[in-house]
Design a protein around this motif. Structure first.
Motif, PDB file in Angstrom:
ATOM      1  N   ILE A 135      34.167  50.060  29.714  1.00 32.10           N
ATOM      2  CA  ILE A 135      33.206  48.986  29.496  1.00 32.10           C
ATOM      3  C   ILE A 135      31.901  49.565  28.964  1.00 32.10           C
ATOM      4  CG2 ILE A 135      34.225  47.454  31.210  1.00 32.10           C
ATOM      5  CD1 ILE A 135      31.996  48.211  33.103  1.00 32.10           C
ATOM      6  N   ARG A 136      31.177  48.744  28.222  1.00 29.25           N
ATOM      7  CA  ARG A 136      29.902  49.137  27.624  1.00 29.25           C
ATOM      8  C   ARG A 136      28.780  48.464  28.404  1.00 29.25           C
ATOM      9  NH1 ARG A 136      29.956  46.523  22.666  1.00 29.25           N
ATOM     10  NH2 ARG A 136      28.238  47.780  21.899  1.00 29.25           N
ATOM     11  N   ILE A 137      27.883  49.279  28.960  1.00 29.09           N
ATOM     12  CA  ILE A 137      26.790  48.784  29.775  1.00 29.09           C
ATOM     13  C   ILE A 137      25.466  49.039  29.040  1.00 29.09           C
ATOM     14  CG2 ILE A 137      25.578  48.983  31.983  1.00 29.09           C
ATOM     15  CD1 ILE A 137      28.419  48.019  32.317  1.00 29.09           C
ATOM     16  N   ALA A 138      24.686  47.978  28.862  1.00 28.25           N
ATOM     17  CA  ALA A 138      23.363  48.077  28.228  1.00 28.25           C
ATOM     18  C   ALA A 138      22.303  48.150  29.316  1.00 28.25           C
ATOM     19  CB  ALA A 138      23.118  46.857  27.349  1.00 28.25           C
ATOM     20  N   HIS A 139      21.351  49.059  29.156  1.00 29.44           N
ATOM     21  CA  HIS A 139      20.231  49.195  30.084  1.00 29.44           C
ATOM     22  C   HIS A 139      18.972  48.701  29.385  1.00 29.44           C
ATOM     23  CE1 HIS A 139      22.403  51.494  33.156  1.00 29.44           C
ATOM     24  NE2 HIS A 139      23.124  51.888  32.119  1.00 29.44           N
ATOM     25  N   ILE A 140      18.287  47.761  30.028  1.00 32.31           N
ATOM     26  CA  ILE A 140      17.124  47.090  29.438  1.00 32.31           C
ATOM     27  C   ILE A 140      15.919  47.316  30.340  1.00 32.31           C
ATOM     28  CG2 ILE A 140      16.172  44.865  28.718  1.00 32.31           C
ATOM     29  CD1 ILE A 140      19.149  43.969  28.341  1.00 32.31           C
ATOM     30  N   GLN A 141      14.788  47.662  29.722  1.00 26.01           N
ATOM     31  CA  GLN A 141      13.548  47.883  30.463  1.00 26.01           C
ATOM     32  C   GLN A 141      12.469  46.942  29.933  1.00 26.01           C
ATOM     33  OE1 GLN A 141      12.891  50.007  33.133  1.00 26.01           O
ATOM     34  NE2 GLN A 141      11.065  48.752  33.149  1.00 26.01           N
ATOM     35  N   PRO A 142      12.062  45.947  30.735  1.00 20.99           N
ATOM     36  CA  PRO A 142      10.965  45.082  30.312  1.00 20.99           C
ATOM     37  C   PRO A 142       9.628  45.828  30.420  1.00 20.99           C
ATOM     38  CG  PRO A 142      11.741  44.424  32.466  1.00 20.99           C
ATOM     39  CD  PRO A 142      12.634  45.530  31.999  1.00 20.99           C
ATOM     40  N   VAL A 143       8.593  45.282  29.822  1.00 20.36           N
ATOM     41  CA  VAL A 143       7.296  45.957  29.773  1.00 20.36           C
ATOM     42  C   VAL A 143       6.716  46.199  31.161  1.00 20.36           C
ATOM     43  CG1 VAL A 143       4.922  45.769  28.939  1.00 20.36           C
ATOM     44  CG2 VAL A 143       6.812  45.067  27.475  1.00 20.36           C
ATOM     45  N   ASN A 144       6.614  45.189  31.982  1.00 20.83           N
ATOM     46  CA  ASN A 144       5.940  45.321  33.276  1.00 20.83           C
ATOM     47  C   ASN A 144       6.822  44.887  34.431  1.00 20.83           C
ATOM     48  OD1 ASN A 144       3.444  46.258  32.282  1.00 20.83           O
ATOM     49  ND2 ASN A 144       2.926  44.189  31.640  1.00 20.83           N
ATOM     50  N   VAL A 151      29.647  57.470  19.826  1.00 16.58           N
ATOM     51  CA  VAL A 151      29.392  57.763  21.233  1.00 16.58           C
ATOM     52  C   VAL A 151      29.317  59.271  21.415  1.00 16.58           C
ATOM     53  CG1 VAL A 151      30.274  57.490  23.583  1.00 16.58           C
ATOM     54  CG2 VAL A 151      30.658  55.689  21.894  1.00 16.58           C
ATOM     55  N   ASP A 152      28.288  59.751  22.161  1.00 14.66           N
ATOM     56  CA  ASP A 152      28.164  61.191  22.374  1.00 14.66           C
ATOM     57  C   ASP A 152      29.056  61.658  23.525  1.00 14.66           C
ATOM     58  OD1 ASP A 152      26.822  60.701  24.790  1.00 14.66           O
ATOM     59  OD2 ASP A 152      24.853  61.231  24.000  1.00 14.66           O
ATOM     60  N   ALA A 153      29.028  62.955  23.825  1.00 15.98           N
ATOM     61  CA  ALA A 153      29.900  63.543  24.846  1.00 15.98           C
ATOM     62  C   ALA A 153      29.611  63.006  26.243  1.00 15.98           C
ATOM     63  CB  ALA A 153      29.755  65.059  24.830  1.00 15.98           C
ATOM     64  N   GLU A 154      28.422  62.479  26.481  1.00 20.53           N
ATOM     65  CA  GLU A 154      28.061  61.943  27.788  1.00 20.53           C
ATOM     66  C   GLU A 154      28.303  60.441  27.896  1.00 20.53           C
ATOM     67  OE1 GLU A 154      24.071  63.255  28.435  1.00 20.53           O
ATOM     68  OE2 GLU A 154      24.712  65.325  28.728  1.00 20.53           O
ATOM     69  N   GLY A 155      28.878  59.840  26.863  1.00 22.04           N
ATOM     70  CA  GLY A 155      29.223  58.423  26.895  1.00 22.04           C
ATOM     71  C   GLY A 155      28.128  57.484  26.434  1.00 22.04           C
ATOM     72  N   ARG A 156      27.052  58.019  25.839  1.00 24.03           N
ATOM     73  CA  ARG A 156      25.969  57.165  25.338  1.00 24.03           C
ATOM     74  C   ARG A 156      26.259  56.751  23.899  1.00 24.03           C
ATOM     75  NH1 ARG A 156      22.500  61.198  28.110  1.00 24.03           N
ATOM     76  NH2 ARG A 156      22.562  62.234  26.107  1.00 24.03           N
ATOM     77  N   VAL A 177      22.886  52.417  25.834  1.00 27.53           N
ATOM     78  CA  VAL A 177      24.177  51.754  26.040  1.00 27.53           C
ATOM     79  C   VAL A 177      25.146  52.873  26.401  1.00 27.53           C
ATOM     80  CG1 VAL A 177      26.067  50.452  24.987  1.00 27.53           C
ATOM     81  CG2 VAL A 177      23.692  49.895  24.407  1.00 27.53           C
ATOM     82  N   VAL A 178      25.767  52.748  27.572  1.00 26.02           N
ATOM     83  CA  VAL A 178      26.694  53.774  28.031  1.00 26.02           C
ATOM     84  C   VAL A 178      28.096  53.198  28.158  1.00 26.02           C
ATOM     85  CG1 VAL A 178      24.962  55.156  29.228  1.00 26.02           C
ATOM     86  CG2 VAL A 178      26.115  53.336  30.453  1.00 26.02           C
ATOM     87  N   HIS A 179      29.074  54.067  27.976  1.00 27.41           N
ATOM     88  CA  HIS A 179      30.481  53.694  28.139  1.00 27.41           C
ATOM     89  C   HIS A 179      30.923  54.227  29.490  1.00 27.41           C
ATOM     90  CE1 HIS A 179      31.545  52.940  23.684  1.00 27.41           C
ATOM     91  NE2 HIS A 179      30.271  52.725  23.893  1.00 27.41           N
ATOM     92  N   GLU A 180      31.440  53.342  30.341  1.00 28.24           N
ATOM     93  CA  GLU A 180      31.891  53.721  31.680  1.00 28.24           C
ATOM     94  C   GLU A 180      33.314  53.244  31.895  1.00 28.24           C
ATOM     95  OE1 GLU A 180      29.216  52.147  34.600  1.00 28.24           O
ATOM     96  OE2 GLU A 180      27.498  53.238  33.794  1.00 28.24           O
ATOM     97  N   SER A 181      34.074  54.044  32.636  1.00 28.82           N
ATOM     98  CA  SER A 181      35.445  53.678  32.969  1.00 28.82           C
ATOM     99  C   SER A 181      35.454  53.002  34.332  1.00 28.82           C
ATOM    100  CB  SER A 181      36.321  54.924  32.993  1.00 28.82           C
ATOM    101  OG  SER A 181      37.635  54.589  33.346  1.00 28.82           O
ATOM    102  N   THR A 197      23.370  45.116  31.877  1.00 31.78           N
ATOM    103  CA  THR A 197      24.231  43.978  31.565  1.00 31.78           C
ATOM    104  C   THR A 197      25.328  44.466  30.632  1.00 31.78           C
ATOM    105  OG1 THR A 197      24.220  41.667  30.774  1.00 31.78           O
ATOM    106  CG2 THR A 197      22.887  43.232  29.536  1.00 31.78           C
ATOM    107  N   ALA A 198      26.321  43.662  30.423  1.00 29.11           N
ATOM    108  CA  ALA A 198      27.360  43.993  29.447  1.00 29.11           C
ATOM    109  C   ALA A 198      26.722  44.083  28.064  1.00 29.11           C
ATOM    110  CB  ALA A 198      28.446  42.939  29.455  1.00 29.11           C
TER     111      ALA A 198
END
Length: 67
Positions: free
Chosen positions: A43-52, A4-9, A33-37, A58-59
């Protein structure tokens, strides 16, 4: 756990690959995927981008490679 980097990614092995969210059954590119308090818990939050479409989060435990 992945590095995990300094910004929580998190350096997740599926970054920039097509993944499936088991909670929504949606598929898209894992952008980060970011780590948030929250409430004293990390908690670990995943960010997903669909094509269109509009992206979502989500977790991180809910994601896996798309088949």
């Amino acid at each position: 756990m992945n590095q995990v980097d300094a910004e929580g990614r998190e350096d997740h092995p599926l970054l920039h690959r097509l993944v499936r969210d088991i909670a929504t059954r949606g598929e898209g590119e894992l952008t980060e995927v970011v780590h948030e308090s929250h409430g004293g818990r990390l908690i670990r939050i995943a960010h997903i981008q669909p094509v269109n479409s509009i992206g979502w989060s989500t977790a991180a435990e809910n994601i896996g490679p798309a088949l």
